[in-house]
Scaffold this active site. Structure first.
Site, mmCIF file in Angstrom:
data_model
loop_
_atom_site.group_PDB
_atom_site.id
_atom_site.type_symbol
_atom_site.label_atom_id
_atom_site.label_comp_id
_atom_site.label_asym_id
_atom_site.label_seq_id
_atom_site.Cartn_x
_atom_site.Cartn_y
_atom_site.Cartn_z
ATOM 1 N N ALA A 170 0.835 -1.202 0.000
ATOM 2 C CA ALA A 170 0.000 0.000 0.000
ATOM 3 C C ALA A 170 0.871 1.254 0.000
ATOM 4 O O ALA A 170 1.980 1.243 0.550
ATOM 5 C CB ALA A 170 -0.912 0.008 1.226
ATOM 6 N N ASP A 171 0.398 2.318 -0.628
ATOM 7 C CA ASP A 171 1.054 3.621 -0.459
ATOM 8 C C ASP A 171 0.203 4.457 0.501
ATOM 9 O O ASP A 171 -0.827 3.991 0.995
ATOM 10 C CB ASP A 171 1.292 4.317 -1.814
ATOM 11 C CG ASP A 171 0.002 4.650 -2.551
ATOM 12 O OD1 ASP A 171 -1.079 4.651 -1.918
ATOM 13 O OD2 ASP A 171 0.066 4.917 -3.762
ATOM 14 N N SER A 172 0.637 5.691 0.766
ATOM 15 C CA SER A 172 -0.047 6.471 1.798
ATOM 16 C C SER A 172 -1.504 6.758 1.422
ATOM 17 O O SER A 172 -2.382 6.827 2.267
ATOM 18 C CB SER A 172 0.704 7.780 2.059
ATOM 19 O OG SER A 172 0.717 8.561 0.892
ATOM 20 N N ASP A 192 -3.384 4.737 -0.324
ATOM 21 C CA ASP A 192 -4.139 3.500 -0.076
ATOM 22 C C ASP A 192 -4.576 3.418 1.386
ATOM 23 O O ASP A 192 -5.688 2.988 1.685
ATOM 24 C CB ASP A 192 -3.259 2.268 -0.372
ATOM 25 C CG ASP A 192 -3.051 2.048 -1.861
ATOM 26 O OD1 ASP A 192 -4.019 2.177 -2.623
ATOM 27 O OD2 ASP A 192 -1.909 1.734 -2.244
ATOM 28 N N ARG A 215 -3.415 7.882 -9.315
ATOM 29 C CA ARG A 215 -4.679 7.153 -9.484
ATOM 30 C C ARG A 215 -5.375 7.447 -10.808
ATOM 31 O O ARG A 215 -6.576 7.223 -10.941
ATOM 32 C CB ARG A 215 -5.641 7.491 -8.324
ATOM 33 C CG ARG A 215 -5.124 7.114 -6.947
ATOM 34 C CD ARG A 215 -4.844 5.627 -6.868
ATOM 35 N NE ARG A 215 -4.698 5.174 -5.496
ATOM 36 C CZ ARG A 215 -3.547 5.070 -4.845
ATOM 37 N NH1 ARG A 215 -2.424 5.408 -5.442
ATOM 38 N NH2 ARG A 215 -3.522 4.632 -3.602
#
Lengths: 80, 245
Positions: A37-39, A41, B173
């Site tokens: 995960a990144d921040s 996420d 994203r």
């Protein structure tokens, strides 16, 4: 572990959000170090937990939720 | 190029000159469009002109609760949201020394705060679907300033800064956040100028004419398109050369 237990619901959300294999989502698994995960996420996960469990997770609490187990413990406490 | 087939767009201030031109252009590229504004009749008229793939979602952007509900209403109507155009804006001009608190607050609330609230709400769904386009309609005066518009210029400069911050937060994203900055465009806002003001403005525009809503809409279509995927945090100035920044 019943399907409706908090742990099962947390794991389901993590699997869906991070697109990881279910068996990788252990209680000790760290969102960032083990599950990729990144921040952003982690913010999404916290928001998904809030929605699923109908609770509010303040920022200072969210910062302490680093592993799947942390999330389960927090939610068990706040929904008890 | 620039097809928006299958995309779902929400446009605020969609009954105004620029807003309706933006809605029309997005629609012409294939998007389904939710039209928002305060005047239901005027929105219905725009929707009637466009025909299918339109929804009317009225909202008063000075009302925070209405703003917070708007994205959900648009998502419910269209089955999701891919493109948010924060176009709604108003002016309450006056020299700063005489500017009333209400005039400052209203302009900031509608032009800037509503844009933030709508963007925040829209990002939730966009993050999940790994795609989104947010386009803010700012203004040349957000960059150059303009006497008599301390509130308006602040709101528009604020929108540019906010867009840059949001762009950095969500770039991974598939979401881009950009602004289009019109110069003098034929609209209700510039109709309010008197002949003397017009005569003073025209010589400052190299193109020697006011712009059209369609010329703003073209810039929005580009930023909303798949082709603009690598453009984020930018402000595209559409002003006939009036300011080259």
């Amino acid at each position: 572990m019943s399907e409706n237990s908090i742990e099962a619901r947390v794991k389901k959300i993590v699997v869906e959000h991070l697109g990881v294999e279910e068996d990788k989502v252990t209680k000790d698994a760290s969102f960032i170090d083990d599950l990729g995960a990144d921040s952003l996420d982690t913010v999404e996960l916290v928001m998904a937990f809030e929605e699923e469990f109908g609770v509010e997770i303040p920022d200072d609490a969210a910062e302490t939720i680093l592993t799947v187990g942390d999330a389960v413990r927090f939610l068990e406490k706040s929904t008890a | 190029m620039f097809s928006l087939q299958g995309r779902r767009a929400l446009v605020t201030g969609a009954s105004g000159g620029i807003g309706s031109a933006i809605a029309e252009a997005l629609h012409a590229q294939g998007a389904t469009v939710a039209l928002s504004g305060t005047r239901q009749d005027a929105l219905e008229a725009v929707a009637g002109k466009l025909g299918e793939r339109t929804h009317v979602v009225p909202a008063n952007l000075s009302d925070a609760a209405a703003v917070d509900a708007l994205v959900g209403q648009a998502e419910a109507a269209m089955g999701g949201l891919d493109i948010l155009v924060n176009n709604a804006g108003l002016t309450r001009d006056g020299l700063a020394m005489r500017m009333k608190d209400e005039d400052w607050e209203l302009v900031i609330r509608v032009n800037l705060e509503a844009a933030f609230r709508l963007s925040r709400a829209a990002l939730k769904g966009m993050m999940k679907q790994r795609f989104g386009r947010i386009v803010g309609i700012t203004s040349i005066v957000g960059v150059t300033g303009n006497a008599g518009q301390a509130n308006y210029a602040a709101s528009k400069a604020g929108m540019i800064g906010m867009s840059k911050a949001l762009a950095q937060e969500v770039a991974t994203r598939g979401i881009t956040v950009n602004c289009v900055a019109p110069g003098f465009i034929e609209s209700a806002m510039t109709d309010a100028l008197n002949e003397k003001q017009r005569a003073a403005i025209l010589p400052t525009i190299p193109a020697a004419r006011l712009g059209t809503g369609a010329e703003i809409a073209g810039a929005v279509v580009y930023l909303a398109s798949d082709e603009a995927a690598y453009v984020t945090g930018q402000t595209l100035h559409v002003n006939g050369g009036m300011a080259m920044i």
